[in-house]
Motif scaffolding. Structure first.
Motif, short mmCIF file in Angstrom:
data_model
loop_
_atom_site.label_atom_id
_atom_site.label_comp_id
_atom_site.label_asym_id
_atom_site.label_seq_id
_atom_site.Cartn_x
_atom_site.Cartn_y
_atom_site.Cartn_z
N ALA A 1 0.85 -1.20 0.00
CA ALA A 1 0.00 0.00 0.00
C ALA A 1 0.88 1.24 0.00
O ALA A 1 0.66 2.18 -0.79
CB ALA A 1 -0.93 -0.01 1.22
N ALA A 2 1.89 1.24 0.87
CA ALA A 2 2.79 2.40 0.96
C ALA A 2 3.49 2.63 -0.38
O ALA A 2 3.61 3.77 -0.85
CB ALA A 2 3.83 2.15 2.06
N ASP A 3 3.91 1.53 -0.99
CA ASP A 3 4.68 1.64 -2.24
C ASP A 3 3.87 2.30 -3.36
O ASP A 3 4.43 2.95 -4.24
CB ASP A 3 5.13 0.24 -2.67
N ALA A 4 2.56 2.14 -3.31
CA ALA A 4 1.71 2.67 -4.40
C ALA A 4 1.30 4.13 -4.16
O ALA A 4 0.64 4.74 -5.00
CB ALA A 4 0.47 1.79 -4.52
N ILE A 5 1.71 4.70 -3.00
CA ILE A 5 1.24 6.05 -2.66
C ILE A 5 2.13 7.12 -3.28
O ILE A 5 3.36 7.03 -3.24
CB ILE A 5 1.19 6.21 -1.11
N ASP A 6 1.47 8.13 -3.85
CA ASP A 6 2.18 9.32 -4.34
C ASP A 6 1.76 10.45 -3.41
O ASP A 6 0.57 10.79 -3.36
CB ASP A 6 1.72 9.58 -5.79
N ALA A 7 2.72 11.00 -2.66
CA ALA A 7 2.33 12.00 -1.65
C ALA A 7 3.31 13.17 -1.62
O ALA A 7 4.51 12.99 -1.88
CB ALA A 7 2.28 11.35 -0.27
N SER A 8 2.79 14.34 -1.28
CA SER A 8 3.64 15.54 -1.26
C SER A 8 4.40 15.67 0.06
O SER A 8 5.50 16.20 0.10
CB SER A 8 2.77 16.78 -1.50
N ASP A 9 3.81 15.19 1.15
CA ASP A 9 4.49 15.23 2.45
C ASP A 9 3.97 14.07 3.31
O ASP A 9 3.10 13.30 2.87
CB ASP A 9 4.28 16.58 3.15
N PHE A 10 4.48 13.96 4.56
CA PHE A 10 4.10 12.80 5.37
C PHE A 10 2.62 12.81 5.73
O PHE A 10 1.97 11.75 5.74
CB PHE A 10 4.96 12.70 6.64
N ALA A 11 2.07 13.99 5.99
CA ALA A 11 0.64 14.06 6.34
C ALA A 11 -0.20 13.52 5.18
O ALA A 11 -1.17 12.75 5.39
CB ALA A 11 0.26 15.49 6.67
N ASP A 12 0.18 13.87 3.98
CA ASP A 12 -0.52 13.39 2.78
C ASP A 12 -0.34 11.87 2.67
O ASP A 12 -1.29 11.12 2.38
CB ASP A 12 0.07 14.14 1.57
N PHE A 13 0.90 11.40 2.91
CA PHE A 13 1.18 9.95 2.86
C PHE A 13 0.28 9.21 3.86
O PHE A 13 -0.39 8.23 3.53
CB PHE A 13 2.65 9.69 3.18
N GLU A 14 0.27 9.70 5.11
CA GLU A 14 -0.48 9.01 6.16
C GLU A 14 -1.99 9.02 5.88
O GLU A 14 -2.68 8.04 6.15
CB GLU A 14 -0.19 9.68 7.51
N ALA A 15 -2.46 10.11 5.29
CA ALA A 15 -3.89 10.21 4.98
C ALA A 15 -4.30 9.14 3.96
O ALA A 15 -5.45 8.70 3.92
CB ALA A 15 -4.21 11.60 4.44
#
Ligand code: MRU
Length: 348
Positions: A62-76
């Motif tokens: 799941a983590a590997d498929a995430i595209d996020a701008s910062d950690f808050a975005d990643f965690e969301a």
């Protein structure tokens, strides 16, 4: 060498399809968290520690498929994926333990660039799998001293290599006893309705040339009465703070029978199966599964159409029926409240 039910390499998690054993040995490949969630829910992978290992890989995917701008975005984005994995099965606490550990590792490494955070989470899943096998081997060393030099051991369900990252909990203790030179013979309850004993325990013990005899669940009392069982050992899906043990349906019946016949009843489980947040076993959620598992055996219909069915997948054995709980940090006997609390200080 006992089988490992989950293998990871190059972005692919392979799991042996435990629904098809022993007739077919089919390995399925998983590369995303949705697939892993389905594998847990549909019992491709089962057994408390193995479910935890699978969920950890699911979280890493799941983590590997995430595209996020910062950690808050990643965690969301990450937390809802973990929630999907957590919703697959309710009883084995190892599932939630593994997912919480993955979320904690993400938080602890939030300053890493996203690509490195993803690698860190994958490394954690690989470590959870490897650590589980090490834990089982340590548990085996502690537990095997409880068995006689020559013993006929009854087990229920499958708490073997197939149910873990490798080696097994209850079957790990049996493997360790044999390695220590003890002459051990295993009786495996068939474990209706999913037949984990007949299909899985019998299969993996045969692979290791460990003597095993399958019996129907309702034969255990007769064998005990005949003096043919020296000890019982089972795994666990969740152990409450007072030592009450949730395990596969039918475990409680075996524990009552063991008490009646003066036979020791042992539980082997890693610290990740102990849930100190629950004061006793009545608070453990018990999964209820599809009635078709009871009315049918594969495609063969056993009960009339439309009949009412009740299919709880687990039961709770009160601590007073448990002779000892074997963990990777030692054996707890007697005062489970104090003993489990003290061992849990070693928990990761
Ligand atoms: O429904 P299952 O097959 O996942 O149930 C498994 C058991 O009850 C095992 O005994 C338990 O998870 C311990 S496995 C080391």
């Amino acid at each position: 060498m006992a089988i490992k039910p989950i293998e990871y390499s190059n972005g692919v998690c392979r799991m042996i399809d435990q629904r098809l054993l022993p007739a077919q040995e089919v390995w399925l490949d998983y590369t995303d968290y949705q697939g892993v969630a389905e594998a847990i829910q549909t019992m491709v992978v089962r057994g408390a520690p193995a479910i935890g290992v699978a969920a950890a890989f699911g979280a890493a995917f799941a983590a590997d498929a995430i595209d996020a701008s910062d950690f808050a975005d990643f965690e969301a984005q990450f937390i809802p994926c973990c929630q999907v994995l957590a919703a697959t099965r309710p009883t084995a606490v190892n599932l939630f333990w593994a997912l919480e550990r993955m979320q904690r590792v993400a938080r602890e490494n939030q300053s890493l660039p996203l690509a490195q955070l993803k690698k860190r989470l994958l490394a954690e899943a690989v470590e959870i799998a490897a650590e589980d096998e090490r834990i089982n081997r340590a548990m085996g060393q502690y537990g095997q001293v409880l068995f006689p030099e020559q013993g006929r051991i009854l087990t229920h369900c499958n708490a073997g290599a197939l149910a873990t990252g490798g080696y097994g909990t209850a079957l790990g203790v049996i493997r360790a006893a044999i390695k220590a030179g003890k002459q051990i013979e295993v009786y495996a309850d068939e474990t209706r309705p999913f037949w984990q004993g007949a299909r899985l325990t019998a299969w993996e013990l045969q692979q290791d040339n460990i003597p095993v005899t399958v019996i129907c669940d309702n034969m255990a009392g007769y064998l005990m009465q005949q003096g043919k069982i020296d000890a019982v050992i089972v795994g666990a899906d969740r152990i409450a703070a007072n030592g009450d043990v949730a395990n596969k349906i039918g475990t409680y019946t075996v524990a009552v029978l063991a008490k009646e016949h003066g036979i020791p009843f042992y539980v082997a489980a890693p610290l990740s199966t102990i849930d100190l947040s629950l004061s006793d076993g009545s608070q453990i959620p018990i999964e209820e599964r599809d009635g078709r598992e009871v009315t049918h055996c594969g495609e063969v219909q056993l009960a009339p159409d439309g009949v009412a069915v009740y299919n709880p997948a687990f039961d709770v054995t009160p601590a007073r029926l448990v002779t000892a709980i074997i963990t990777e940090q030692g054996i707890v006997q007697g005062d489970y409240v104090a003993g489990l609390r003290s061992l849990m200080s070693y928990s990761t």
